[in-house]
Design a protein around this motif. Sequence first.
Motif: not given
Length: 359
Positions: A1-17
């Motif tokens: 998964m291309d993480v930035f594309d995925r979180i950008g598509a639905d406008d997530y503010e922050q994803v923390v591993f």
Amino acid sequence: MDVFDRIGADDYEQVVFCHDRGSGLRAIIAVHSTRLGPGLGGTRFYPYASEDEGLEDVLRLARAMTHKAAAAGLDLGGGKAVIFGDPDRDKTEALLRAYARHVDALGGRYLTAEDVGTTQADMDIVRKETRFVTGVSRELGGSGDPSIATAYGLLWAMKAVALRLWGDTSLVGRHVAVAGVGKVGRALLGHLAEERTRITVADVTPASVERAVAEVGAEAVAVEKIHAVECDIYAPCAMGGVLNTATIPELRCAAVVGSANNQLADGAASAAALAEAGVLYAPDFVANAGGLINIAEELAPTGYHPDLALAAVRRVFENVTAVLQRAEADGVTTAAAADKLAEDRIAALSAVHQIRIPT
Ligand code: NAD
């Protein structure tokens, strides 16, 4: 998964591993939106088959919490967390405390709670490391089991639907078919019995069915038949995806009002099929918000008060009513109207935030 594309598509503010070698912690916290307030959502402890599966789940769930909180009229955003592993095998105090420190590091942007695979006792452990946790036990100032409030809110969702369909909030003599009589379903049965409603139930656990028959005189049907019972309200209170191309044509109810999350198997297509079949659908995330509304009361400046919390949960009546009215006014499905109401509230209040005077 291309993480930035995925979180950008639905406008997530922050994803923390999150990682902790000593305890074996592997977790992801997703903050979808803090535009209305801190992102609140539970911690799911689950043996995901892959990292992508866990990431997709936490993203989907966090975004759903944004809509749920907004539609409930709460000053909360959406967030969620997943911990990778088998809760029966991998859950330890050290792991939970390591996880809690990651929650704490977010400084209140994310507030956690229990979810599938975690319990109130786990949240009490999390509380040792962070104050950014809700749903802790009553002794620690928490609000207790959310299912009670979810069921109470569901009753008020049914009353809103009853008023709309039959011109009266009373459920006396109505027939409700409840699929799944676990924590929420069982509490709902108590309310329905008080309302002198005719009740039919189904559950994969025979003991739960027997208990429902003994406690409230419910009729029992097979799990595969419950959606097709001729009744006034069908209440799915077990699994998601139960409103699908196979079940919708078989429905014999006037309305669907249940607690199960993600009831529509195919989103907008299922919502349209329900409308076409003449079945009034109370969107799940609006009807089942009682637990969230109750838990949000823990954040009140004066602390949690059960009576005030129950009064707040009754707002589910107004929230469902607003959705039904909006759907009619806009000529859209109730599911689309609920999304729109949530999005409008976020947009309107985000504008207010922008003009807040800096301190
Ligand atoms: P639960 O696990 O206590 O109860 C679920 C019940 O459904 C169990 O009795 C189980 O035997 C039964 N069941 C499982 N599969 C079934 C099937 N195919 N057909 C019929 N019965 C089946 O869970 P719960 O806390 O009562 O939650 C029920 C639903 O409501 C879930 O979808 C949950 O995500 C949702 N929900 C719960 C809350 C809450 O406060 N607990 C809040 C919002 C949404």
